[in-house]
Design an enzyme around this catalytic site. Structure first.
Site, PDB file in Angstrom:
ATOM      1  N   ALA A 190      15.703  62.543  33.802  1.00 46.75           N
ATOM      2  CA  ALA A 190      14.516  62.196  34.159  1.00 46.75           C
ATOM      3  C   ALA A 190      14.878  61.204  35.429  1.00 46.75           C
ATOM      4  O   ALA A 190      15.574  60.572  35.448  1.00 46.75           O
ATOM      5  CB  ALA A 190      13.769  61.386  33.327  1.00 46.75           C
ATOM      6  N   ASP A 191      14.109  61.635  36.526  1.00 48.54           N
ATOM      7  CA  ASP A 191      13.862  60.867  37.764  1.00 48.54           C
ATOM      8  C   ASP A 191      12.894  59.646  37.571  1.00 48.54           C
ATOM      9  O   ASP A 191      13.078  58.791  38.375  1.00 48.54           O
ATOM     10  CB  ASP A 191      13.967  61.595  39.027  1.00 48.54           C
ATOM     11  CG  ASP A 191      15.231  62.418  39.327  1.00 48.54           C
ATOM     12  OD1 ASP A 191      15.312  63.432  38.541  1.00 48.54           O
ATOM     13  OD2 ASP A 191      16.068  61.866  40.153  1.00 48.54           O
ATOM     14  N   ARG A 192      11.922  60.021  36.934  1.00 51.15           N
ATOM     15  CA  ARG A 192      11.029  58.950  36.549  1.00 51.15           C
ATOM     16  C   ARG A 192      10.050  59.408  35.368  1.00 51.15           C
ATOM     17  O   ARG A 192       9.636  60.682  35.533  1.00 51.15           O
ATOM     18  CB  ARG A 192      10.212  58.741  38.043  1.00 51.15           C
ATOM     19  CG  ARG A 192       9.107  57.652  37.535  1.00 51.15           C
ATOM     20  CD  ARG A 192       7.968  57.479  38.742  1.00 51.15           C
ATOM     21  NE  ARG A 192       8.785  57.261  40.250  1.00 51.15           N
ATOM     22  CZ  ARG A 192       8.449  56.534  41.147  1.00 51.15           C
ATOM     23  NH1 ARG A 192       7.547  55.658  40.929  1.00 51.15           N
ATOM     24  NH2 ARG A 192       9.081  56.430  42.386  1.00 51.15           N
TER      25      ARG A 192
ATOM     26  N   ALA B 284       9.082  63.169  35.865  1.00 51.42           N
ATOM     27  CA  ALA B 284       9.350  63.805  37.246  1.00 51.42           C
ATOM     28  C   ALA B 284      10.970  63.965  37.055  1.00 51.42           C
ATOM     29  O   ALA B 284      11.832  63.173  36.488  1.00 51.42           O
ATOM     30  CB  ALA B 284       9.198  62.914  38.332  1.00 51.42           C
TER      31      ALA B 284
END
Lengths: 385, 385
Positions: free
Chosen positions: B276-278, B286
């Protein structure tokens, strides 16, 4: 528009669109100024555009016999189910024209053997297999008629050449029917469409199947945007479809195969259109790897999913998707591009060239030269022909 | 295992797995012999493995200041949300160590400005942004304490260096919890797993998040097969994940992004794991473009879908997926590989680097260093910390 008007009349109640609907400003007869030509027949010579070199180089290969024909199909210098069938048969025509036969026995035997060999070049698409069966039957009939060897060669060769014209006409009808179905749902709006792989002039004798529908919608002045996937691992979308879209100045955008779901979420997509290598009795469809995933994605986003294919791609002999032979291709097609290694050395690959989309995901319908049908209607429609 | 044992005890009833479950033969403390190192800190110098050259070349870049740090992040020579945060902070540490400051005002001002600049390198991952906020708060506190400029630099720099060790420990916990959850569902069977992009040693300080779970399952002797997607357009899967899988001799197979649905149909896949990036308050996540499509595909095939991320990737400030800024990257990343044009000249591209997977598709759970949670539990769990 001959037989398809008749078919249209018969099918008007059963199918989603017909030539009599007249929803489109441009009639069928005005579709398609010929542009790109992947297959050329000139003075009894066959030339095939080498699609491995596109888009950077346009170079035609002179296909001199069946062995050459088998090679260009197997190496994917020509691809697309309809194009494979035409090139296969025309490679036989060239060889027959340039061979001396003792008698009709030898000729018939040669035709049968060469056709059996040609169909082994690639297993998934059914068009060449069906064309081979038809050509064998025709040859047998000609053999039984009171004809000279030369006349028999001439007639077999003419039949093969006629495939070129027939395919273009078929595609224009597919384009017309598909456009009508999609534009009907769109009301007055111009449409945004997504396609996979290459199903255009390069995959057929000309005009295209799924790309033919997009081309036809563009000709009707109703295309807002065409999106095409790269279509890994062979990049037919990035190399060939993008080439055709740019060539014809259509408003077009390339995406990676993995972006389709995000695209459907971010921008209104009116339909997904793909071709077919083989549609079977229940409507299950084998097509370029990634088609099934696109269909799953389209269903989840309620985007109509259309398979566009001539009836020569329909194989009523098979009943279940799992019976379609799926070609697996060499690892190098995934791990190397233009001779450059792009994947880590030592990794194994799984490289199926096709997948099977179950009929229930083909929500828009199957677009043929006879009209747009629900998968469940196919069987009845084709047996009525 | 310190604070996570406590957290595990607290969470035992709420979450799908805990350190007390003891379903795995290898305990947490025995996971992960360190292998690949993407980020090295030696004698106050920072070295970053240039991931654009992998797998063909292993070359470290000496990052001498914040400007260099910004560059290697923006050019994607280092990528992966945790790795970006660490490299960003360590590039500041190098610069501070090598600069003379008049006084603590100048030092604090420099720290704040440099951090504001660093977070602009890439917008989607939240880890660097959160680390920057934390580091600003710590610096402010140190500024207010009775410390020399030199001591303040030393303490800020130590905090940054500690991120490296902390991240590896965090990842091992993620690996342990994820393995437990997946193996519990598998009964006694060895498992087949699919992952996307690179979330391994190269995307973190070491061990990895989603790939850390796969690594941990392999260390437990329970990995039947790992599948990784190419991850177009930057091929992090084909280049980096495949490299790590080969390096560690795990049984592994590369597929194209478009093959996931066909794979789930043909072979039993036990879980899909991504990083996950966020991750935001409601669990929407995201991550690398294509993640959303994989999640849609997994849901359709009833394959559990796991997001594996440290709590530093969780952003409770954002409430809806649509609020996450999505970076769009240059066309050339899609159209060119290793300087060779692979797409038709003249075609437009859409190249979002990330997409957002809605929480309801994260059916396996969100694997953190605190345990495996349902997306809906995140908020409560994190606020209780």
């Amino acid at each position: 528009v001959g037989e398809s008007s008749v078919a249209g009349a018969v099918l008007q109640e059963q199918c989603c669109s017909s030539l009599h609907g007249l929803h489109l400003p441009l009639p069928l007869s005005q579709l398609g100024k010929m542009t790109l030509q992947a297959i050329k027949w000139q003075d009894n010579q066959l030339y095939v555009l080498d699609q491995l070199l596109l888009p950077l180089e346009s170079q035609y290969i002179n296909v001199r016999d069946v062995k050459d024909g088998w090679q260009v199909i197997s190496k994917m210098q020509v691809r697309g189910a309809p194009a494979i069938a035409i090139v296969g048969c025309l490679s036989l025509a060239v060889e027959l024209i340039n061979t001396s036969f003792e008698d009709k026995d030898e000729l018939l035997d040669t035709i049968n053997k060469k056709l059996d060999y040609l169909v082994t070049a690639r297993p998934t698409a059914v068009n060449l297999q069906k064309a081979a069966e038809e050509l064998k039957a025709i040859s047998k009939k000609l053999y039984e008629d009171n004809l000279s060897v030369e006349d028999m060669v001439k007639l077999v060769s003419s039949w093969c050449q006629k495939m070129l014209d027939d395919d273009i006409n078929t595609n224009k009808k597919i384009g017309w029917f598909g456009a009508e179905s999609i534009l009907k749902s769109a009301g007055g709006r111009n449409v945004q469409l997504l396609t996979h792989c290459n199903t255009g002039s390069l995959a057929t004798a000309g005009y295209g199947t799924a790309l033919g529908v997009i081309r036809s919608i563009h000709e009707q002045g109703r295309l807002a945007q065409a999106y095409c996937t790269e279509t890994r691992p062979y990049n037919q979308g990035a190399r060939l479809t993008a080439y055709e879209l740019v060539f014809e100045k259509m408003p077009a955008t390339l995406i990676c195969d993995s972006m389709a779901a995000a695209l459907m979420n971010c921008r209104k997509i009116d339909a997904v259109l793909v071709g077919a290598d083989r549609v079977i009795r229940n409507g299950d469809t084998a097509n370029k790897i990634g088609t099934y995933q696109l269909a799953v994605t389209a269903k989840c986003h309620k985007v109509p999913f259309y398979v566009c294919a001539p009836t020569t791609s329909i194989d009523l002999n098979l009943g279940e998707g799992k019976d379609i032979p799926i070609e697996e291709r060499p690892c190098e097609e995934m791990t190397d591009i233009a001779g450059i290694r792009i994947a880590s050395p030592g990794i194994s690959c799984w490289n199926p060239a096709f997948d099977v989309t179950p009929a229930e995901l083909i929500t828009g319908g199957i677009v043929t030269e006879l009209g747009v049908f629900k998968p469940s209607e196919l069987h009845t429609i084709l047996q009525a022909q």
